[in-house]
Design a protein around this motif. Structure first.
Motif, PDB file in Angstrom:
ATOM      1  N   THR A 195     -17.273  47.077 -24.676  1.00 21.59           N
ATOM      2  CA  THR A 195     -15.899  47.557 -24.808  1.00 21.59           C
ATOM      3  C   THR A 195     -14.988  46.380 -25.117  1.00 21.59           C
ATOM      4  O   THR A 195     -14.867  45.460 -24.300  1.00 21.59           O
ATOM      5  CB  THR A 195     -15.443  48.240 -23.495  1.00 21.59           C
ATOM      6  N   PRO A 196     -14.352  46.372 -26.291  1.00 16.23           N
ATOM      7  CA  PRO A 196     -13.454  45.267 -26.629  1.00 16.23           C
ATOM      8  C   PRO A 196     -12.317  45.139 -25.604  1.00 16.23           C
ATOM      9  O   PRO A 196     -11.805  46.134 -25.092  1.00 16.23           O
ATOM     10  CB  PRO A 196     -12.895  45.658 -27.999  1.00 16.23           C
ATOM     11  N   LEU A 197     -11.956  43.913 -25.333  1.00 15.62           N
ATOM     12  CA  LEU A 197     -10.931  43.619 -24.339  1.00 15.62           C
ATOM     13  C   LEU A 197      -9.524  43.578 -24.940  1.00 15.62           C
ATOM     14  O   LEU A 197      -8.539  43.673 -24.225  1.00 15.62           O
ATOM     15  CB  LEU A 197     -11.261  42.275 -23.685  1.00 15.62           C
ATOM     16  N   ASP A 198      -9.434  43.463 -26.247  1.00 13.92           N
ATOM     17  CA  ASP A 198      -8.145  43.198 -26.898  1.00 13.92           C
ATOM     18  C   ASP A 198      -7.349  44.444 -27.279  1.00 13.92           C
ATOM     19  O   ASP A 198      -6.360  44.348 -27.979  1.00 13.92           O
ATOM     20  CB  ASP A 198      -8.360  42.334 -28.137  1.00 13.92           C
ATOM     21  N   ARG A 199      -7.772  45.617 -26.810  1.00 14.14           N
ATOM     22  CA  ARG A 199      -7.050  46.844 -27.148  1.00 14.14           C
ATOM     23  C   ARG A 199      -7.143  47.819 -25.978  1.00 14.14           C
ATOM     24  O   ARG A 199      -8.014  47.682 -25.123  1.00 14.14           O
ATOM     25  CB  ARG A 199      -7.598  47.467 -28.421  1.00 14.14           C
ATOM     26  N   PRO A 200      -6.274  48.804 -25.958  1.00 17.25           N
ATOM     27  CA  PRO A 200      -6.315  49.776 -24.860  1.00 17.25           C
ATOM     28  C   PRO A 200      -7.606  50.582 -24.870  1.00 17.25           C
ATOM     29  O   PRO A 200      -8.229  50.776 -25.917  1.00 17.25           O
ATOM     30  CB  PRO A 200      -5.125  50.694 -25.138  1.00 17.25           C
ATOM     31  N   VAL A 201      -7.986  51.039 -23.685  1.00 12.75           N
ATOM     32  CA  VAL A 201      -9.080  51.995 -23.550  1.00 12.75           C
ATOM     33  C   VAL A 201      -8.466  53.333 -23.146  1.00 12.75           C
ATOM     34  O   VAL A 201      -7.414  53.384 -22.507  1.00 12.75           O
ATOM     35  CB  VAL A 201     -10.140  51.545 -22.519  1.00 12.75           C
ATOM     36  N   THR A 202      -9.126  54.394 -23.564  1.00 12.10           N
ATOM     37  CA  THR A 202      -8.685  55.746 -23.208  1.00 12.10           C
ATOM     38  C   THR A 202      -9.773  56.392 -22.378  1.00 12.10           C
ATOM     39  O   THR A 202     -10.944  56.384 -22.767  1.00 12.10           O
ATOM     40  CB  THR A 202      -8.429  56.589 -24.479  1.00 12.10           C
ATOM     41  N   LEU A 203      -9.384  56.935 -21.245  1.00 10.88           N
ATOM     42  CA  LEU A 203     -10.316  57.662 -20.386  1.00 10.88           C
ATOM     43  C   LEU A 203      -9.950  59.134 -20.432  1.00 10.88           C
ATOM     44  O   LEU A 203      -8.771  59.495 -20.362  1.00 10.88           O
ATOM     45  CB  LEU A 203     -10.218  57.158 -18.947  1.00 10.88           C
ATOM     46  N   ARG A 204     -10.973  59.967 -20.557  1.00 12.65           N
ATOM     47  CA  ARG A 204     -10.791  61.419 -20.554  1.00 12.65           C
ATOM     48  C   ARG A 204     -11.752  62.003 -19.527  1.00 12.65           C
ATOM     49  O   ARG A 204     -12.960  61.796 -19.630  1.00 12.65           O
ATOM     50  CB  ARG A 204     -11.072  62.005 -21.926  1.00 12.65           C
ATOM     51  N   ALA A 205     -11.182  62.686 -18.546  1.00 15.28           N
ATOM     52  CA  ALA A 205     -11.994  63.293 -17.489  1.00 15.28           C
ATOM     53  C   ALA A 205     -11.777  64.798 -17.482  1.00 15.28           C
ATOM     54  O   ALA A 205     -10.709  65.288 -17.859  1.00 15.28           O
ATOM     55  CB  ALA A 205     -11.631  62.712 -16.126  1.00 15.28           C
ATOM     56  N   ARG A 206     -12.828  65.496 -17.054  1.00  9.05           N
ATOM     57  CA  ARG A 206     -12.701  66.944 -16.875  1.00  9.05           C
ATOM     58  C   ARG A 206     -13.527  67.357 -15.674  1.00  9.05           C
ATOM     59  O   ARG A 206     -14.582  66.774 -15.374  1.00  9.05           O
ATOM     60  CB  ARG A 206     -13.111  67.707 -18.128  1.00  9.05           C
ATOM     61  N   VAL A 207     -13.015  68.345 -14.984  1.00  9.69           N
ATOM     62  CA  VAL A 207     -13.703  68.904 -13.827  1.00  9.69           C
ATOM     63  C   VAL A 207     -14.790  69.831 -14.349  1.00  9.69           C
ATOM     64  O   VAL A 207     -14.519  70.710 -15.174  1.00  9.69           O
ATOM     65  CB  VAL A 207     -12.712  69.670 -12.926  1.00  9.69           C
ATOM     66  N   THR A 208     -16.022  69.641 -13.882  1.00  9.15           N
ATOM     67  CA  THR A 208     -17.114  70.528 -14.283  1.00  9.15           C
ATOM     68  C   THR A 208     -17.481  71.515 -13.182  1.00  9.15           C
ATOM     69  O   THR A 208     -18.011  72.576 -13.474  1.00  9.15           O
ATOM     70  CB  THR A 208     -18.361  69.724 -14.718  1.00  9.15           C
ATOM     71  N   GLU A 209     -17.219  71.153 -11.932  1.00  7.83           N
ATOM     72  CA  GLU A 209     -17.419  72.046 -10.789  1.00  7.83           C
ATOM     73  C   GLU A 209     -16.383  71.692  -9.745  1.00  7.83           C
ATOM     74  O   GLU A 209     -16.130  70.514  -9.511  1.00  7.83           O
ATOM     75  CB  GLU A 209     -18.807  71.882 -10.169  1.00  7.83           C
ATOM     76  N   ALA A 210     -15.804  72.720  -9.111  1.00 10.07           N
ATOM     77  CA  ALA A 210     -14.814  72.450  -8.070  1.00 10.07           C
ATOM     78  C   ALA A 210     -14.941  73.470  -6.950  1.00 10.07           C
ATOM     79  O   ALA A 210     -15.036  74.670  -7.194  1.00 10.07           O
ATOM     80  CB  ALA A 210     -13.411  72.485  -8.640  1.00 10.07           C
ATOM     81  N   GLY A 211     -14.964  72.958  -5.738  1.00  9.45           N
ATOM     82  CA  GLY A 211     -14.976  73.794  -4.547  1.00  9.45           C
ATOM     83  C   GLY A 211     -13.928  73.275  -3.584  1.00  9.45           C
ATOM     84  O   GLY A 211     -13.137  72.382  -3.923  1.00  9.45           O
ATOM     85  N   SER A 212     -13.932  73.791  -2.383  1.00 14.15           N
ATOM     86  CA  SER A 212     -12.930  73.367  -1.407  1.00 14.15           C
ATOM     87  C   SER A 212     -13.196  71.956  -0.876  1.00 14.15           C
ATOM     88  O   SER A 212     -12.273  71.272  -0.448  1.00 14.15           O
ATOM     89  CB  SER A 212     -12.875  74.354  -0.242  1.00 14.15           C
ATOM     90  N   LYS A 213     -14.426  71.492  -0.941  1.00 14.58           N
ATOM     91  CA  LYS A 213     -14.787  70.167  -0.400  1.00 14.58           C
ATOM     92  C   LYS A 213     -15.263  69.180  -1.463  1.00 14.58           C
ATOM     93  O   LYS A 213     -15.110  67.973  -1.296  1.00 14.58           O
ATOM     94  CB  LYS A 213     -15.895  70.306   0.652  1.00 14.58           C
ATOM     95  N   LYS A 214     -15.877  69.662  -2.537  1.00 16.67           N
ATOM     96  CA  LYS A 214     -16.481  68.773  -3.526  1.00 16.67           C
ATOM     97  C   LYS A 214     -15.990  69.104  -4.928  1.00 16.67           C
ATOM     98  O   LYS A 214     -15.819  70.274  -5.270  1.00 16.67           O
ATOM     99  CB  LYS A 214     -18.010  68.891  -3.511  1.00 16.67           C
ATOM    100  N   THR A 215     -15.820  68.049  -5.726  1.00 14.17           N
ATOM    101  CA  THR A 215     -15.452  68.206  -7.133  1.00 14.17           C
ATOM    102  C   THR A 215     -16.354  67.303  -7.956  1.00 14.17           C
ATOM    103  O   THR A 215     -16.479  66.108  -7.669  1.00 14.17           O
ATOM    104  CB  THR A 215     -13.977  67.824  -7.379  1.00 14.17           C
ATOM    105  N   LEU A 216     -16.977  67.866  -8.968  1.00 10.87           N
ATOM    106  CA  LEU A 216     -17.812  67.099  -9.889  1.00 10.87           C
ATOM    107  C   LEU A 216     -17.045  66.936 -11.193  1.00 10.87           C
ATOM    108  O   LEU A 216     -16.482  67.907 -11.716  1.00 10.87           O
ATOM    109  CB  LEU A 216     -19.135  67.824 -10.137  1.00 10.87           C
TER     110      LEU A 216
END
Length: 156
Positions: free
Chosen positions: A105-126
């Protein structure tokens, strides 16, 4: 009106990666974008790997971890139809983090992170998270976030 980052709404967040109250931390900012979340982060020179032009793998793992866990917290509030940071507070921690490094990953430019929930319950989120430099996917991660009681944060 500018959206407010998840991290700025989570009370007393002093985490190295995502805590706005950690003066030496990375202070990432995450926002909802469609069905997932986005974070754009500009690494600094001291975040380098052995080769000075690339981002350190530990920093990459921290970015993936913190962006994902903050997304899990925001999602937990969303599932309860509440504003992030409203009482009672919701806090999650990492139960599992798996990062696959695909290319330097080059250090000289911004990185973009994209996350999404694939499973969600009352106690655990994947969650699945991908880190990009420009349009190149450089790393991907899977994070299991678990909800902890508020007393956990104050037990140390």
């Amino acid at each position: 009106m500018e959206p407010i980052a998840f991290q700025d709404l989570i009370p007393d967040n002093r985490c190295y990666g995502c805590g706005p109250h950690n003066p030496r931390g990375l202070k990432i900012k995450s926002y909802w974008e469609g069905d997932g979340s986005i974070c754009i982060y500009q690494p600094e020179r001291h975040h380098s790997a052995g080769p000075p032009q690339f981002l350190n793998g530990g920093i990459i793992a921290t970015l993936i971890d913190c962006h994902s866990v903050c997304t899990a917290i925001a999602n937990a509030y969303r599932m309860e139809n509440r504003q992030i940071g409203s009482d009672p507070s919701i806090w999650c921690v990492t139960a599992n983090l798996n990062v696959t490094y695909l290319r330097p990953t080059p250090l000289d430019r911004p990185v973009t992170l994209r996350a999404r929930v694939t499973e969600a319950g009352s106690k655990k989120t994947l969650l699945q998270c991908r880190l990009y430099s420009d349009s190149a996917e450089c790393a991907r991660g899977e994070v299991l976030a678990v909800r902890v009681p508020n007393s956990w944060r104050n037990s140390i």
